[in-house]
Structure formats: C-alpha cells, structure tokens
Write a protein that holds these residues in place. Structure first.
Motif, PDB file in Angstrom:
ATOM      1  N   GLN A  61       0.839  -1.195   0.000  1.00 58.99           N
ATOM      2  CA  GLN A  61       0.000   0.000   0.000  1.00 58.99           C
ATOM      3  C   GLN A  61       0.874   1.244   0.000  1.00 58.99           C
ATOM      4  OE1 GLN A  61      -2.247  -0.197   3.651  1.00 58.99           O
ATOM      5  NE2 GLN A  61      -0.428  -0.393   4.925  1.00 58.99           N
ATOM      6  N   PRO A  62       0.290   2.421  -0.271  1.00 58.31           N
ATOM      7  CA  PRO A  62       1.083   3.654  -0.228  1.00 58.31           C
ATOM      8  C   PRO A  62       1.691   3.873   1.157  1.00 58.31           C
ATOM      9  CG  PRO A  62      -1.009   4.027  -1.338  1.00 58.31           C
ATOM     10  CD  PRO A  62      -1.081   2.654  -0.729  1.00 58.31           C
ATOM     11  N   ILE A  63       2.853   4.510   1.174  1.00 60.51           N
ATOM     12  CA  ILE A  63       3.558   4.797   2.422  1.00 60.51           C
ATOM     13  C   ILE A  63       3.284   6.242   2.825  1.00 60.51           C
ATOM     14  CG2 ILE A  63       5.818   4.953   3.535  1.00 60.51           C
ATOM     15  CD1 ILE A  63       6.816   2.909   1.477  1.00 60.51           C
ATOM     16  N   PRO A  64       2.701   6.488   3.993  1.00 58.96           N
ATOM     17  CA  PRO A  64       2.491   7.870   4.435  1.00 58.96           C
ATOM     18  C   PRO A  64       3.840   8.572   4.584  1.00 58.96           C
ATOM     19  CG  PRO A  64       1.248   6.312   5.784  1.00 58.96           C
ATOM     20  CD  PRO A  64       2.195   5.508   4.966  1.00 58.96           C
ATOM     21  N   LEU A  65       3.955   9.777   4.048  1.00 59.08           N
ATOM     22  CA  LEU A  65       5.233  10.480   4.071  1.00 59.08           C
ATOM     23  C   LEU A  65       5.002  11.967   4.263  1.00 59.08           C
ATOM     24  CD1 LEU A  65       8.190   9.534   3.689  1.00 59.08           C
ATOM     25  CD2 LEU A  65       8.011  10.265   1.310  1.00 59.08           C
ATOM     26  N   ASP A  66       5.671  12.522   5.271  1.00 61.10           N
ATOM     27  CA  ASP A  66       5.583  13.962   5.511  1.00 61.10           C
ATOM     28  C   ASP A  66       6.285  14.713   4.380  1.00 61.10           C
ATOM     29  OD1 ASP A  66       6.558  16.630   6.742  1.00 61.10           O
ATOM     30  OD2 ASP A  66       5.165  15.861   8.245  1.00 61.10           O
TER      31      ASP A  66
END
Length: 366
Positions: A61-66
C-alpha cells in the motif's frame, strides 16, 4: 555492527482484498519487468536511540510520508535488487542473498544511514516470498524480483543525517529485462555525462546514481540503442559500466578483462560470481582499465571476440554493437559468443538448481 541487534518478530497483517487468483494468473502470462507487483510488502522502522522496531508483513500500500521527509530533500535512500528462482522440484531459492545484505550495509554506511542487521534483511526477504509465492511467473526465464530499500523518513529541513528511517521490501514478478528480446544489445557511448566521480557514491547502490543516468539513457534509446555505457569522469576515456550493469571483454587469446573496482563502479554480485566461474574455467581474468579507444581497436582488429554485460536483472547479456558520436563498431559477429552463452547457462543453471552449486551460492527457501 550490522549483526548486533536481536532478530525482530514480524507482525502479520491480513490482506483485506488480495488480487483474485484468476486476475493474478492472467497478469503473470506476460509480467514484463518492474511493472507488476505482488500483494504484500515488509516494513521495518528505525529510530535513533531505539534501533530497528515494528517489523510488519502486510498489504502492499502507499507509504504515508511527511512533505519534509529527509529523503525528499537530501536523497538519503539505498536499495538492492535480487531474485527468487524456482528449481526443478518446484522449490524456491535465493542466489547469494547474504551478499545483497552486506552490500546494502556498505551502501548505508556511505550514505550516513544506519546499518540493518543482516539476519533481519534476510528474514524480511523470506517473509515476503512466503506470503507471495503464488505470484511466481511460470514464463520462460521467469523469477520473482525483490526490491529491498531504505529511506530517511524523519521530517526536518536541516542538512544532517536523519534520525528516522524506514526499511521496505516489495516484490515484482519478472520476465525478460530487455524488451527487444534480442540475442545481443546495442549500446551508446556517453561522452557528455558521467555516472560517478572519484570520492562520490558510485560504489553505493543509491537512487541518485540511477537518476544521473536517465538523461544519457534516454539519449541512447532515442538513437535506437538499448543501453548507455559511461566513461570515467576524470579523463573521459576509461570504460566503467552501463547504466545498471558491469562489463566484461573476452579476447581471442582466451583472457577476459573487466574494469577494476576503484570506487566509481558498483561491485556487482553477478560480476563477482562470473569472476569465480571464469577462474573455474581456467581462464585468465584481468581486472584492469580498458579504454574506449582500445575497445574500438580490439573489436575492429578481431582481438576482441566477445563482450557481455551482467547484473541481477538481465543476468548476462551479449553486447553486439557499440556506437557514439565518432562512429560505431561491431563485436565479433554481433551476436552472443560461445563463452557468453556458456557462462549464462552455467550461472542460470546454478541459480535455478539445474546444475551443481560447487560454491554454495544457493539458499533454499523450502
């Protein structure tokens, strides 16, 4: 240092909607390379002062990234490329995975990133293969390509090594690397661009090295060639490597030349394996500088009879034609030579468990 941390237990997260079996089977009929991905991925986090933690195998899945994540601003990122193979008995194997783990840590050290315990690297790869073994493609020469990578995830804008990182492993069913399927490839000599410079990151497997190769690679493709070959950054005369593969030159006297590892060339695991196989054949292997002018002269005189490129993705591929702004030349008949074909049969035979493995390179997974 790389093996100092205890082995982590992986937390398994059930996939809520894996790809349906019929859809997967249809996709695997023509997997291509690097565009089809399996259901799962592995993630492990690193925090300074805490070390590696939260190992997980779960849905891809997509990786949350600031938006301030350090990787987006200062390019602290490294990766590896490796394959799982299927043997004659249906079992899956890895080829020299401990070498990938060791090179991963050498890359990490060069990029001021934390080393990953080698047993954790190998466990992560095993976890993903176990979860997605049904994604192995049955096409000729098929494999499950594995991409372990690590990036700086800490949100900050100061110029310093990050204090937080994420290690991830994803997998991609793979067919042929070169779309043309040609028995030999054509390469373009880059005179205007360099892949790496002395003291730089050429020996590290980091994304920036490949980003720097994209413009000259596009130039090669626009001119009708498969790959670009880079010369040294200082004198623009010595052969280094292709955009993602090492080179070997086979002479009429039976000797073989390959450029030496001086810090600007990636130390390929396939390269190292072929050096061993060449010595097994009793051939004289010379790791020494080889110039573009000498390459042309030897090809035109017939002294050079074969040339091949090697790497995890393409394994061994013959180089048939070389072109540049100052003309082009053909190597031998322009097709794969006898030694190139023999080495490819031997190496792929070992990788797939079809012939004996005298050096203990193959790791069986089940």
């Amino acid at each position: 240092m790389a093996n100092s941390a205890p082995t982590l237990q992986f937390n398994a997260i059930a996939h809520p909607a894996p790809v349906p079996g019929e859809t997967r089977v249809e996709a695997l009929r023509n997997p291509g390379f690097g565009t089809l991905f399996t259901d799962h991925m592995v993630t492990v986090d690193y925090t300074e002062g805490r070390g590696w933690h939260d190992a997980t195998i779960g849905p891809r899945q997509p990786i949350p990234l600031d938006p301030a994540a350090a990787v987006l601003h200062y390019a602290q990122e490294i990766f590896e490329g490796m394959k799982a193979y299927r043997g004659p008995d249906g079992g899956l194997t890895l080829f020299r995975p401990e070498e990938n783990a060791a090179r991963f840590n050498r890359s990490a050290a060069r990029m001021a990133m934390p080393e990953l315990p080698e047993d954790l690297f190998l466990s992560a790869v095993r976890e993903l293969i176990a979860a997605d073994r049904d994604w192995f493609p049955e096409v000729e020469g098929g494999s499950l390509y594995l991409r372990p990578f690590m990036f700086a995830s800490e949100a900050f804008l100061g110029v310093r090594p990050a204090r937080e990182y994420k290690f991830v492993v994803i997998a991609s069913p793979a067919g042929n690397y070169f779309k043309s399927g040609a028995p030999a490839v054509s390469i373009w000599v880059s005179r205007d661009y360099a892949r790496a410079a002395p003291g730089g990151t050429g020996a590290a497997k980091c994304g920036g090295n490949y980003a720097a190769s994209l413009v000259p690679q596009a130039e090669a493709i626009e001119r009708g060639h498969d790959q670009v070959v880079f010369l040294d950054a200082a004198e623009h005369k010595w052969i280094e490597e292709l955009g993602g593969m090492n080179l070997f030159f086979v002479m009429e006297d039976g000797s073989v030349v390959t450029p030496p590892l001086t810090g600007t060339i990636l130390p390929g695991i396939t390269r190292d394996s072929l050096i061993t196989l060449l010595k097994d054949e009793g051939l004289r292997l010379r790791e020494e500088k080889y110039s573009i002018d000498q390459w042309r002269e030897d090809a035109n005189s017939g002294r050079l009879v074969e040339c091949f490129a090697c790497g995890t993705a393409a394994v061994i591929t013959a180089v048939g034609k070389v072109a540049g702004h100052d003309g082009e030349f053909t190597i031998g008949s322009g097709a794969a030579g006898q030694l190139t074909q023999k080495l490819r049969r031997t190496l792929t035979g070992i990788q797939r468990g079809e012939i004996a493995d005298p050096h203990g390179w193959v790791t069986r997974l089940d």
